[in-house]
Design a protein around this motif. Sequence first.
Motif, PDB file in Angstrom:
ATOM      1  N   GLU A  54      22.967 -51.360  36.918  1.00  0.00           N
ATOM      2  CA  GLU A  54      23.648 -52.221  35.668  1.00  0.00           C
ATOM      3  C   GLU A  54      25.204 -51.478  35.431  1.00  0.00           C
ATOM      4  O   GLU A  54      26.004 -52.468  35.134  1.00  0.00           O
ATOM      5  CB  GLU A  54      22.933 -51.723  34.521  1.00  0.00           C
ATOM      6  CG  GLU A  54      23.180 -52.571  33.336  1.00  0.00           C
ATOM      7  CD  GLU A  54      22.218 -52.091  31.905  1.00  0.00           C
ATOM      8  OE1 GLU A  54      23.128 -51.794  31.086  1.00  0.00           O
ATOM      9  OE2 GLU A  54      21.244 -51.962  32.262  1.00  0.00           O
ATOM     10  N   ILE A  55      25.205 -50.407  35.444  1.00  0.00           N
ATOM     11  CA  ILE A  55      26.584 -49.934  35.214  1.00  0.00           C
ATOM     12  C   ILE A  55      27.745 -50.193  36.277  1.00  0.00           C
ATOM     13  O   ILE A  55      28.888 -50.514  35.967  1.00  0.00           O
ATOM     14  CB  ILE A  55      26.444 -48.187  35.249  1.00  0.00           C
ATOM     15  CG1 ILE A  55      25.806 -47.760  33.898  1.00  0.00           C
ATOM     16  CG2 ILE A  55      28.031 -47.621  35.231  1.00  0.00           C
ATOM     17  CD1 ILE A  55      25.403 -46.422  33.893  1.00  0.00           C
ATOM     18  N   GLY A  56      27.050 -50.252  37.659  1.00  0.00           N
ATOM     19  CA  GLY A  56      28.130 -50.825  38.816  1.00  0.00           C
ATOM     20  C   GLY A  56      28.374 -52.248  38.347  1.00  0.00           C
ATOM     21  O   GLY A  56      29.544 -52.620  38.571  1.00  0.00           O
ATOM     22  N   THR A  57      27.420 -53.031  38.164  1.00  0.00           N
ATOM     23  CA  THR A  57      27.843 -54.457  37.745  1.00  0.00           C
ATOM     24  C   THR A  57      28.750 -54.553  36.705  1.00  0.00           C
ATOM     25  O   THR A  57      29.926 -55.423  36.726  1.00  0.00           O
ATOM     26  CB  THR A  57      26.579 -55.217  37.388  1.00  0.00           C
ATOM     27  OG1 THR A  57      25.299 -54.895  38.697  1.00  0.00           O
ATOM     28  CG2 THR A  57      26.910 -56.727  37.158  1.00  0.00           C
ATOM     29  N   GLN A  58      28.612 -53.683  35.454  1.00  0.00           N
ATOM     30  CA  GLN A  58      29.528 -53.804  34.174  1.00  0.00           C
ATOM     31  C   GLN A  58      31.031 -53.311  34.804  1.00  0.00           C
ATOM     32  O   GLN A  58      32.099 -53.952  34.424  1.00  0.00           O
ATOM     33  CB  GLN A  58      28.856 -52.918  33.312  1.00  0.00           C
ATOM     34  CG  GLN A  58      27.947 -53.397  32.644  1.00  0.00           C
ATOM     35  CD  GLN A  58      27.234 -52.488  31.586  1.00  0.00           C
ATOM     36  OE1 GLN A  58      27.590 -51.403  31.432  1.00  0.00           O
ATOM     37  NE2 GLN A  58      26.181 -52.923  30.883  1.00  0.00           N
ATOM     38  N   LEU A 112      40.580 -52.643  37.150  1.00  0.00           N
ATOM     39  CA  LEU A 112      40.652 -51.186  37.463  1.00  0.00           C
ATOM     40  C   LEU A 112      41.549 -50.529  36.645  1.00  0.00           C
ATOM     41  O   LEU A 112      40.989 -49.373  36.519  1.00  0.00           O
ATOM     42  CB  LEU A 112      41.291 -51.053  38.972  1.00  0.00           C
ATOM     43  CG  LEU A 112      40.487 -51.388  40.196  1.00  0.00           C
ATOM     44  CD1 LEU A 112      41.204 -51.271  41.512  1.00  0.00           C
ATOM     45  CD2 LEU A 112      39.059 -50.497  40.202  1.00  0.00           C
ATOM     46  N   SER A 113      42.554 -50.924  35.955  1.00  0.00           N
ATOM     47  CA  SER A 113      43.219 -50.197  35.177  1.00  0.00           C
ATOM     48  C   SER A 113      42.479 -49.488  34.138  1.00  0.00           C
ATOM     49  O   SER A 113      42.628 -48.372  33.443  1.00  0.00           O
ATOM     50  CB  SER A 113      44.615 -50.914  34.462  1.00  0.00           C
ATOM     51  OG  SER A 113      43.761 -52.307  33.887  1.00  0.00           O
ATOM     52  N   GLU A 114      41.580 -50.435  33.249  1.00  0.00           N
ATOM     53  CA  GLU A 114      40.540 -50.108  32.211  1.00  0.00           C
ATOM     54  C   GLU A 114      39.664 -48.953  32.804  1.00  0.00           C
ATOM     55  O   GLU A 114      39.254 -48.111  32.173  1.00  0.00           O
ATOM     56  CB  GLU A 114      39.917 -51.293  31.875  1.00  0.00           C
ATOM     57  CG  GLU A 114      39.021 -51.156  30.772  1.00  0.00           C
ATOM     58  CD  GLU A 114      38.562 -52.196  29.766  1.00  0.00           C
ATOM     59  OE1 GLU A 114      37.561 -52.085  29.235  1.00  0.00           O
ATOM     60  OE2 GLU A 114      38.961 -53.383  29.964  1.00  0.00           O
ATOM     61  N   ILE A 115      39.238 -49.089  33.928  1.00  0.00           N
ATOM     62  CA  ILE A 115      38.392 -48.171  34.699  1.00  0.00           C
ATOM     63  C   ILE A 115      38.955 -46.783  34.473  1.00  0.00           C
ATOM     64  O   ILE A 115      38.429 -45.509  34.187  1.00  0.00           O
ATOM     65  CB  ILE A 115      37.694 -48.322  35.883  1.00  0.00           C
ATOM     66  CG1 ILE A 115      36.697 -49.825  35.823  1.00  0.00           C
ATOM     67  CG2 ILE A 115      36.855 -47.373  36.631  1.00  0.00           C
ATOM     68  CD1 ILE A 115      36.349 -50.160  36.775  1.00  0.00           C
ATOM     69  N   ALA A 116      40.202 -46.588  35.136  1.00  0.00           N
ATOM     70  CA  ALA A 116      40.951 -45.432  35.323  1.00  0.00           C
ATOM     71  C   ALA A 116      41.145 -44.915  33.938  1.00  0.00           C
ATOM     72  O   ALA A 116      41.402 -43.557  33.978  1.00  0.00           O
ATOM     73  CB  ALA A 116      42.318 -45.919  36.045  1.00  0.00           C
ATOM     74  N   GLU A 117      41.661 -45.648  32.819  1.00  0.00           N
ATOM     75  CA  GLU A 117      41.814 -45.131  31.493  1.00  0.00           C
ATOM     76  C   GLU A 117      40.768 -44.478  31.023  1.00  0.00           C
ATOM     77  O   GLU A 117      40.684 -43.259  30.629  1.00  0.00           O
ATOM     78  CB  GLU A 117      42.155 -46.419  30.806  1.00  0.00           C
ATOM     79  CG  GLU A 117      43.623 -46.813  31.066  1.00  0.00           C
ATOM     80  CD  GLU A 117      44.104 -48.142  30.283  1.00  0.00           C
ATOM     81  OE1 GLU A 117      43.336 -48.462  29.433  1.00  0.00           O
ATOM     82  OE2 GLU A 117      45.043 -48.622  30.452  1.00  0.00           O
TER      83      GLU A 117
END
Length: 87
Positions: A63-67, A73-78
């Motif tokens: 579920e986390i991987g899908t989200q 990518l910029s939001e994941i990095a932040e």
Amino acid sequence: MTLPFEAMILATADVYDALSADRPYRDAMPYEQAMGILTAGIGTAHNGVFVDALARGIARFAEIGTQSAELPLSEIAEDSVALRHAS
């Protein structure tokens, strides 16, 4: 003989890993087949509490991987940088 709590957790995870990973002598089993083997062993080789916890953990990880796949990518990095600084 009763195994320590920690050993039962590791044994369940180890069996799942052995079944779901490629081996030199066979291909990895799909999730359903590996979990079917673990479930069939509940009460004899495996503890149902740990098999259920593993299944829930794998589902949550998926579920986390899908989200995460839906986020830029910029939001994941932040988020990653914020988590590192918070700890």
